[in-house]
Write an enzyme that holds these catalytic residues in place. Structure first.
Site, short mmCIF file in Angstrom:
data_model
loop_
_atom_site.label_atom_id
_atom_site.label_comp_id
_atom_site.label_asym_id
_atom_site.label_seq_id
_atom_site.Cartn_x
_atom_site.Cartn_y
_atom_site.Cartn_z
NE ARG A 48 1.66 -5.18 10.79
CZ ARG A 48 2.78 -5.01 10.10
NH1 ARG A 48 3.93 -5.47 10.57
NH2 ARG A 48 2.77 -4.38 8.95
NE ARG A 69 5.64 -0.47 10.27
CZ ARG A 69 4.56 -0.49 9.50
NH1 ARG A 69 4.57 0.16 8.37
NH2 ARG A 69 3.50 -1.16 9.87
NE ARG A 95 7.52 -2.51 6.49
CZ ARG A 95 6.22 -2.40 6.61
NH1 ARG A 95 5.52 -1.85 5.64
NH2 ARG A 95 5.61 -2.86 7.67
CE LYS A 155 -2.10 -0.90 3.92
NZ LYS A 155 -1.54 -2.24 4.14
NE ARG A 182 -5.18 -1.30 9.30
CZ ARG A 182 -4.01 -0.92 8.80
NH1 ARG A 182 -3.84 0.27 8.35
NH2 ARG A 182 -3.04 -1.77 8.76
P1 AP5 Z 1 4.79 -1.63 1.93
O1 AP5 Z 1 4.50 -0.73 0.78
O2 AP5 Z 1 5.53 -1.08 3.09
O3 AP5 Z 1 3.42 -2.36 2.40
P2 AP5 Z 1 2.17 -1.80 3.15
O4 AP5 Z 1 0.99 -2.40 2.49
O5 AP5 Z 1 2.22 -0.29 3.27
O6 AP5 Z 1 2.38 -2.51 4.56
P3 AP5 Z 1 2.28 -1.98 6.03
O7 AP5 Z 1 2.98 -3.00 6.88
O8 AP5 Z 1 2.73 -0.55 6.13
O9 AP5 Z 1 0.74 -2.06 6.27
P4 AP5 Z 1 0.04 -2.15 7.61
O10 AP5 Z 1 -1.33 -2.00 7.10
O11 AP5 Z 1 0.30 -3.30 8.46
O12 AP5 Z 1 0.67 -0.95 8.44
P5 AP5 Z 1 0.22 0.54 8.72
O13 AP5 Z 1 1.42 1.36 8.85
O14 AP5 Z 1 -0.85 0.95 7.77
O15 AP5 Z 1 5.57 -2.92 1.35
C1 AP5 Z 1 6.08 -3.90 2.22
C2 AP5 Z 1 7.52 -4.27 1.84
O16 AP5 Z 1 7.51 -4.96 0.59
C3 AP5 Z 1 8.46 -3.08 1.64
O17 AP5 Z 1 9.72 -3.42 2.12
C4 AP5 Z 1 8.48 -2.86 0.12
O18 AP5 Z 1 9.70 -2.29 -0.31
C5 AP5 Z 1 8.29 -4.29 -0.39
N1 AP5 Z 1 7.50 -4.36 -1.62
C6 AP5 Z 1 6.40 -3.62 -1.94
N2 AP5 Z 1 5.92 -3.99 -3.15
C7 AP5 Z 1 6.71 -5.00 -3.59
C8 AP5 Z 1 6.71 -5.81 -4.76
N3 AP5 Z 1 5.81 -5.68 -5.73
N4 AP5 Z 1 7.66 -6.77 -4.86
C9 AP5 Z 1 8.57 -6.93 -3.88
N5 AP5 Z 1 8.62 -6.20 -2.76
C10 AP5 Z 1 7.71 -5.24 -2.61
O19 AP5 Z 1 -0.50 0.36 10.15
C11 AP5 Z 1 0.27 0.02 11.28
C12 AP5 Z 1 -0.62 -0.19 12.49
O20 AP5 Z 1 -1.30 1.03 12.80
C13 AP5 Z 1 -1.74 -1.22 12.35
O21 AP5 Z 1 -1.29 -2.52 12.59
C14 AP5 Z 1 -2.72 -0.71 13.41
O22 AP5 Z 1 -2.29 -1.08 14.71
C15 AP5 Z 1 -2.61 0.79 13.30
N6 AP5 Z 1 -3.59 1.36 12.35
C16 AP5 Z 1 -3.32 1.93 11.16
N7 AP5 Z 1 -4.46 2.34 10.56
C17 AP5 Z 1 -5.47 2.02 11.39
C18 AP5 Z 1 -6.88 2.16 11.32
N8 AP5 Z 1 -7.49 2.71 10.26
N9 AP5 Z 1 -7.63 1.68 12.36
C19 AP5 Z 1 -7.05 1.12 13.44
N10 AP5 Z 1 -5.72 0.96 13.56
C20 AP5 Z 1 -4.92 1.40 12.55
MG MG Z 2 2.56 1.04 4.90
#
Ligand code: AP5
Ligand code: MG
Length: 210
Positions: A167, A156, A123, A13, A88
């Site tokens: 997660r 992270r 990552r 994402k 979410r």
């Molecule tokens: P990356 O782009 O970092 O993936 P991502 O989908 O952004 O993953 P996240 O781990 O950030 O998502 P998340 O939803 O768990 O965390 P968030 O910060 O939103 O890609 C991943 C890796 O793969 C990278 O190293 C990248 O380089 C590599 N990659 C990407 N594409 C690739 C490809 N095609 N091929 C190979 N490699 C590739 O949320 C964190 C926490 O916050 C949650 O767990 C929750 O506790 C809280 N939170 C956030 N939003 C809410 C909400 N709305 N409600 C309640 N709690 C919330």
């Molecule tokens: Mg992210």
């Protein structure tokens, strides 16, 4: 364009949001980045968020809905935005639907859990600007240093294998029902995640044209 990115943790994402933000010239609102910044700054929101994030659980809906109502009301969101991480849960989606904000499309990036575990284990994230790298798939030009701002790259806390499992579990039980919700509204588009980041971007742009 008012766009939601809906995908499992680690599906890409954040990575695709960065590309789409440049392509459409609109800001990305990343809930994870907002929460991590608040944890770092030790704000009230940060204290609440820390209780949940490091266990792979979601922050309570009322907290997230209020944070996002404020953020989406800011001036830079007027001409469109990309939502990375919100909504979410069904309660969050319903709150967004009930607001005056009209979402144009919801893009789901489809990636299998096994691939996600590999991606998250390598990552790296910039401490300063939150740009995401991967030690094999998207290495920075210089080890440990952000290409964009020179910031320090770190792992992270919630990328530990046991937290990643939790997660993914949270995603499947609480976020996956949104796929059906937006399909029923008729604004869901799906892109299959590819091995290369640039190829995923091509699929994403194709899916958004439909
Ligand atoms: P990356 O782009 O970092 O993936 P991502 O989908 O952004 O993953 P996240 O781990 O950030 O998502 P998340 O939803 O768990 O965390 P968030 O910060 O939103 O890609 C991943 C890796 O793969 C990278 O190293 C990248 O380089 C590599 N990659 C990407 N594409 C690739 C490809 N095609 N091929 C190979 N490699 C590739 O949320 C964190 C926490 O916050 C949650 O767990 C929750 O506790 C809280 N939170 C956030 N939003 C809410 C909400 N709305 N409600 C309640 N709690 C919330
Ligand atoms: Mg992210």
């Amino acid at each position: 364009m008012k766009l939601i990115l809906l995908a499992a943790p680690g599906a890409g994402k954040g990575t695709q949001a960065e590309k789409l933000s440049e392509h459409f010239n609109i800001p990305t609102i990343s809930t994870g980045a907002i929460l991590r910044k608040n944890i770092k700054d030790e704000t009230e929101l940060g204290k609440i968020a820390a209780e949940y994030i490091n266990d792979g659980k979601l922050i309570p809906d009322d907290v997230m809905i209020s944070v996002m109502a404020d953020r989406l009301g800011e001036d830079d969101c007027k001409n469109g935005f990309i939502l990375d991480g919100f909504p979410r849960t069904l309660a969050q989606a319903e709150a967004l639907s009930a607001s005056s904000i009209q979402i144009d499309k919801v893009l789901m990036i489809d990636v299998a859990d096994e691939k996600i575990i590999k991606r998250l284990s390598g990552r790296l994230e910039c401490e300063k600007c939150a740009t995401t790298y991967h030690k094999d798939f998207r290495p920075p030009a210089k080890d440990g240093v952000c290409d964009k701002c020179g910031g320090n790259l770190t792992v992270r806390k919630d990328d530990k294998p046991e937290t990643v499992k939790e997660r993914l579990n949270t995603y499947h039980t609480q976020t996956e029902p949104l796929i059906e919700y937006y399909k029923n509204i008729g604004i869901l588009r799906v892109a299959k995640g590819q091995e290369e980041i640039v190829d995923t971007t091509k699929e994403v742009l194709k899916a958004l044209e439909a």
